[in-house]
Design a protein around this motif. Structure first.
Motif, short mmCIF file in Angstrom:
data_model
loop_
_atom_site.label_atom_id
_atom_site.label_comp_id
_atom_site.label_asym_id
_atom_site.label_seq_id
_atom_site.Cartn_x
_atom_site.Cartn_y
_atom_site.Cartn_z
N ASP A 48 -5.23 -10.44 -12.38
CA ASP A 48 -6.62 -10.75 -12.01
C ASP A 48 -7.61 -9.79 -12.68
O ASP A 48 -8.64 -10.21 -13.18
N VAL A 49 -7.26 -8.50 -12.70
CA VAL A 49 -8.15 -7.56 -13.38
C VAL A 49 -8.19 -7.89 -14.87
O VAL A 49 -9.24 -7.81 -15.51
N ALA A 50 -7.03 -8.29 -15.44
CA ALA A 50 -7.01 -8.67 -16.85
C ALA A 50 -7.97 -9.84 -17.10
O ALA A 50 -8.74 -9.83 -18.07
N LEU A 51 -7.94 -10.82 -16.21
CA LEU A 51 -8.82 -11.98 -16.38
C LEU A 51 -10.29 -11.58 -16.21
O LEU A 51 -11.17 -12.06 -16.93
N GLN A 52 -10.54 -10.67 -15.26
CA GLN A 52 -11.92 -10.22 -15.06
C GLN A 52 -12.44 -9.46 -16.28
O GLN A 52 -13.59 -9.64 -16.69
N LEU A 53 -11.58 -8.62 -16.85
CA LEU A 53 -11.98 -7.91 -18.07
C LEU A 53 -12.27 -8.90 -19.20
O LEU A 53 -13.23 -8.74 -19.96
N ALA A 54 -11.44 -9.94 -19.28
CA ALA A 54 -11.64 -10.95 -20.31
C ALA A 54 -12.97 -11.66 -20.12
O ALA A 54 -13.66 -12.01 -21.08
N LEU A 55 -13.33 -11.83 -18.86
CA LEU A 55 -14.61 -12.48 -18.56
C LEU A 55 -15.78 -11.63 -19.06
O LEU A 55 -16.72 -12.14 -19.66
N VAL A 56 -15.65 -10.32 -18.82
CA VAL A 56 -16.68 -9.39 -19.32
C VAL A 56 -16.80 -9.52 -20.83
O VAL A 56 -17.90 -9.63 -21.40
N MET A 57 -15.64 -9.56 -21.48
CA MET A 57 -15.63 -9.65 -22.93
C MET A 57 -16.28 -10.94 -23.41
O MET A 57 -17.03 -10.96 -24.38
N LEU A 58 -15.99 -12.01 -22.69
CA LEU A 58 -16.52 -13.32 -23.07
C LEU A 58 -18.04 -13.33 -22.97
O LEU A 58 -18.73 -13.89 -23.83
N VAL A 59 -18.57 -12.69 -21.94
CA VAL A 59 -20.02 -12.62 -21.79
C VAL A 59 -20.63 -11.86 -22.97
O VAL A 59 -21.63 -12.28 -23.56
N LEU A 60 -19.99 -10.74 -23.33
CA LEU A 60 -20.49 -9.95 -24.46
C LEU A 60 -20.49 -10.79 -25.74
O LEU A 60 -21.46 -10.76 -26.52
N VAL A 61 -19.41 -11.53 -25.95
CA VAL A 61 -19.32 -12.34 -27.16
C VAL A 61 -20.38 -13.44 -27.16
O VAL A 61 -21.02 -13.71 -28.18
#
Lengths: 540, 338
Positions: free
Chosen positions: A243-256
């Protein structure tokens, strides 16, 4: 029917046509939404201890590293890709024709392969450092941010090179001539006129390279450098917190998404119209051999040496070639089908976005291309979880006993989601060069919607479509995590075999399948070259 | 040239064609494996030849396979999960992805410390993680324990693999299980102080660095050493088995092992395969194909492996590695072991 009536009819497309277009774009972006929903679902499970741990011990270093790497790779691919494209498209030097094609070759070399070769050759235990030590010299450590940036730049510059070369080749000579008539020196004309004109293409290519850099795990971990993506892997595989991995990915996606929108915004008001013109290459004078040297050097580092190393490994492990043939066949088939599917979807998306006014479709277009910036395993998971969930739901509702199998169509869908950005970039760039007067003229002439697609938009997109297909094809050949998770039983590919050998460090055995990835990846490069040459022959 | 729509249409149809092909599968065993395919394929080929049972293997990384099993739930086609370390097997059991197998055969063949106390998974081969040193520069008498590599004597002489790899996480987890968190932290800090280079991406690079003189000693799994030794019998490297003194815990061992999945469509057939894997012939092949140690103590080891010498294993149950893995990772992060 009079001309004025016709204009009135076609100028007002009506709500139905707009709705159809939006529905089409939504359909193409739907899998990305499925992934985003999977990512968002993770927000329901918050794990403060894992977050605190990562915030304390990982994120400060990771954010610094990632910023540095993005800056380095961004600058590296932009400068190298643009310089090589300008040399090849605008000047004359020994070997130019060969280099024009050959400079694409490093694209076929998977990043994880190049990383291993670079480290093997340049680390302390490698031949160069050993030689230097014998002479009393030492080398800076290659397993560092600098080494990683160098390696990523060498594999990713072709994205910029390919699109920038197209831009320079089609408008360069004419523009330079005009600029020189106005009294600019060639060098000035390049900086002040040509480069600003080619900017959207260069930025588009650089953005692709940056998205791939962000999502990269294999290369960064080979170099022992922590990045945002290695932090995601840490959370998932070491701290067992998906879940934390997915949340981090979400942060990354917003940045991109912000990055992509910034790039779109930066060129929103600009319109770039191509001017056809015959080539009149500039003479480089004494510097022509330097150009040959630069192109040769890049090619040697990014392609020649790694191929030699792979060949050496392949010979030492003596993997029987017939064993590789079915793997190569499946890789080829998957890459070709994925290229067809992705490019078709990307063409539809790009044209729909062009012919529909308003911001909504531009946003959808951005969303549809975000898959490229997600680490592969998370993207695979983001599609696999809803798919498996759907099958279980069907079983429950209708008393079925279906089992979850990966399927070729699921795999292709995942490829399309991942590589939509890759296909979209050259198409979008090409469409931007099409003068808006073309649309108006088509409407004025009363050409129907489908006919307009066939006669107005597609012919000028031919080359861009081929370019897009080439990029997707080569990327699918190299792709690992999605293939691993989504492939049906028995669909072992070359990349799967490379994964199986390299995960236990058996690089010698991985040599032959890696070489095969490169070889099969070269097929479309050769095809594209032939088409380019025929085009060039048509013009003259 | 008009590419569209004919050619593109053809490609699209080609792309969609497999959707319409039925995915009916014959009833065969399905194995999800994180152990490399080339290491299990010869074994399964023999099983198929002996019993007629077909086996399909899907290889991926442990984390992805577990996530996949979880997503598939009751609709999973998988019968058996194979991984290459106890930590991941423990995690799979903890997440309720495996089912218990009550088998006297397995209980007889696999020693208690190499299987799950609740019988949800069983070690099939043993992998010793031990010290390797430059035999031309280091006197074996100066080596003793994993912990001693943190002493000042090894400053600038130690090479380690990255903490990303589960093998090192398990090693540290076992140290924590026996000597507690503080002592382990002190050891790790010592290691980090003594490093000659940034931790490497794999064990082979660690040994290459020692060969090149970048450092003198490292920690590796024995089969990586075996591979280098097969290529070059005169390798100036030697293995050292640490923590062998009185009252010391022995060499850290991990397992490559398997468990039957929770929703296995063919649990009996899967159990038969698992039992076959734990017996003589298969055990010898399972271990020797990768120069590992058989988990079944009655099965003789490969001659090359036997020549590295005898050692006393750490007899603590390998599932402890799983239980403490997250703590171990956090500790490694705390001391800056990347």
């Amino acid at each position: 029917m009079s001309a004025t009536a016709e204009i009135a009819v076609t100028r007002r497309p009506g709500n139905r046509s707009g709705a159809v277009k939006i529905a089409l774009a939504l359909l193409i972006a739907a899998p990305v939404f499925a992934v985003i929903v999977t990512l968002l679902a993770s927000l329901a499970r918050f794990e403060p201890t894992v977050w605190t741990h990562l915030l304390t011990y990982w994120l400060p270093e990771v954010l610094g590293n990632t910023a540095l790497i993005m800056l380095g790779v961004g600058l590296g691919v932009t400068v190298l890709g643009t310089a090589l494209a300008a040399l090849v498209a605008l000047t004359e030097f020994p070997g130019r024709r060969v280099f024009a094609v050959a400079l694409l070759l490093p694209m076929a070399m998977p990043g994880y392969v190049l990383a291993t070769v670079v480290i093997g050759q340049l680390d302390f235990a490698g031949p160069l450092a050993t030689l230097l030590r014998a002479a009393g010299l030492s080398m800076p450590p290659i397993r560092s941010v600098a080494g990683l940036v160098l390696t990523l730049t060498l594999t990713l510059y072709p994205y910029v090179y390919l699109v920038a070369r197209g831009a320079f080749a089609s408008q360069g000579a004419r523009t330079l001539e005009a600029a020189r008539l106005m009294g600019f020196a060639p060098w000035q004309a390049f900086w002040r006129v040509l480069l600003p004109q080619a900017r959207p293409w260069i930025l588009g290519g650089a953005l692709l390279a940056l998205m791939e850099t962000l999502a990269d795990f294999g290369t960064a971990s080979a170099f022992g450098v922590t990045t945002f993506t290695t932090a995601i892997y840490r959370a998932w595989f070491a701290l067992f917190s998906i879940d934390v991995a997915l949340q981090l990915a979400l942060v990354m996606l917003v940045l991109v998404a912000l990055l992509v929108m910034a790039e779109r915004l930066s060129r929103r008001r600009a319109r770039f119209v191509s001017a056809q013109g015959a080539q009149a290459p500039l003479s480089l004078g004494r510097w022509r051999w330097a150009a040959t040297g630069l192109c040769g050097g890049v090619l040697l580092l990014g392609f020649g040496l790694p191929v030699l190393q792979l060949g050496h490994w392949a010979l030492s492990a003596a993997v029987p070639i017939p064993q590789l043939l079915p793997l190569a066949g499946r890789s080829l088939a998957l890459a070709a089908m994925a290229a067809g599917l992705t490019v078709t979807a990307a063409v539809l998306l790009a044209i729909v976005a062009r012919t529909t006014p308003g911001r909504r479709l531009a946003t959808l277009q951005t969303v549809a291309t975000l898959g490229y910036a997600l680490p592969g395993p998370l993207l695979a998971l983001g599609l696999f979880v809803p798919y498996a969930g759907g099958i279980q739901w069907l079983n429950q509702q209708f008393g079925l006993a279906w089992m979850v199998h990966g399927g070729v169509s699921l795999l292709l869908l995942a490829y399309a989601v991942r590589f939509m950005a890759v296909a979209h970039t050259p198409l979008h760039a090409q469409l931007m060069r099409l003068s808006p007067s073309v649309d108006d003229a088509a409407r004025l002439l009363g050409v129907g919607r489908l006919a307009r697609l066939q006669t107005v938009y597609l012919p000028p997109l031919n080359l861009a479509m081929l370019t897009a297909a080439l990029l997707v094809f080569v990327d699918v050949m190299k792709e690992m995590p999605i293939t691993l998770m989504m492939r049906p039983f028995g669909w072992e590919t070359l990349a799967v075999r490379v994964f199986e050998f390299t995960r236990e460090g058996q690089w010698a055995a991985a040599g032959a399948p890696s070489l095969a990835i490169v070889a099969v990846g070269l097929l479309p490069v050769l095809l594209l070259t032939r088409v380019f040459n025929r085009k060039a022959a048509d013009v003259t | 040239m008009r590419l569209f729509p004919r050619r593109t249409l053809c490609l699209t149809l080609l792309a969609l064609a497999p959707t319409f092909v039925s995915a009916a599968e014959p009833p065969t065993l399905v194995v999800y494996s994180a152990r490399a395919q080339q290491l299990i394929e010869p074994l399964f080929a023999r099983y198929t030849a002996e019993t007629g049972v077909e086996i399909k293997v899907l290889s991926d990384s442990e984390g992805a396979l577990m996530q996949r099993l979880q997503a598939e739930g009751k609709a999973s086609p998988a019968d058996l999960l194979i991984t290459v370390d106890a930590g991941n097997l423990w995690q799979a059991a903890e997440r309720n992805l495996l089912q218990a197998t009550d088998s006297t055969v397995l209980a007889e063949h696999i020693p208690a410390h190499l299987r799950d106390p609740d019988n949800r998974w069983f070690g099939l081969s043993v992998r010793a993680r031990t010290l390797v040193y430059a035999s031309d520069r280091v006197d074996a008498d100066t080596l003793s324990t994993y912990e001693a590599l943190g002493d000042d004597a090894w400053k600038g002489r130690l090479c380690l693999r990255t903490s990303q790899k589960v093998y090192n996480q398990s090693l540290v987890a076992m140290m924590m299980a026996q000597q507690g968190r503080e002592a382990t932290e002190a050891t790790l800090r010592g290691w980090i102080d003594n490093l000659a280079a940034t931790p490497f991406a794999n064990d082979t690079q660690v040994m290459e660095a020692i060969l090149a003189g970048q450092c003198d000693v490292g920690i590796v799994n024995t089969y990586y050493f075996g591979r280098l030794q097969s290529e070059n019998p005169d390798l100036p490297l030697k293995l050292f088995f640490p923590n062998q003194g009185d009252g010391e815990r022995g060499v850290h061992v991990n397992v490559s092992g398997a468990g039957i999945t929770r929703h296995a469509p063919h649990p009996e057939a899967a159990q038969a395969l698992l039992e076959w894997l734990s017996a003589d012939e298969a055990q010898a092949l399972f271990a020797s194909v990768n120069q590992e140690y058989p988990a079944n103590p009655d099965v003789p080891m490969d001659p090359q492996v036997a020549a590295w010498g005898d050692f006393r294993q750490d007899l603590i149950n390998v599932s402890e590695a799983g239980r403490r893995q997250v703590d171990a990772v956090k500790l490694m992060d705390r001391v800056g072991y990347r």
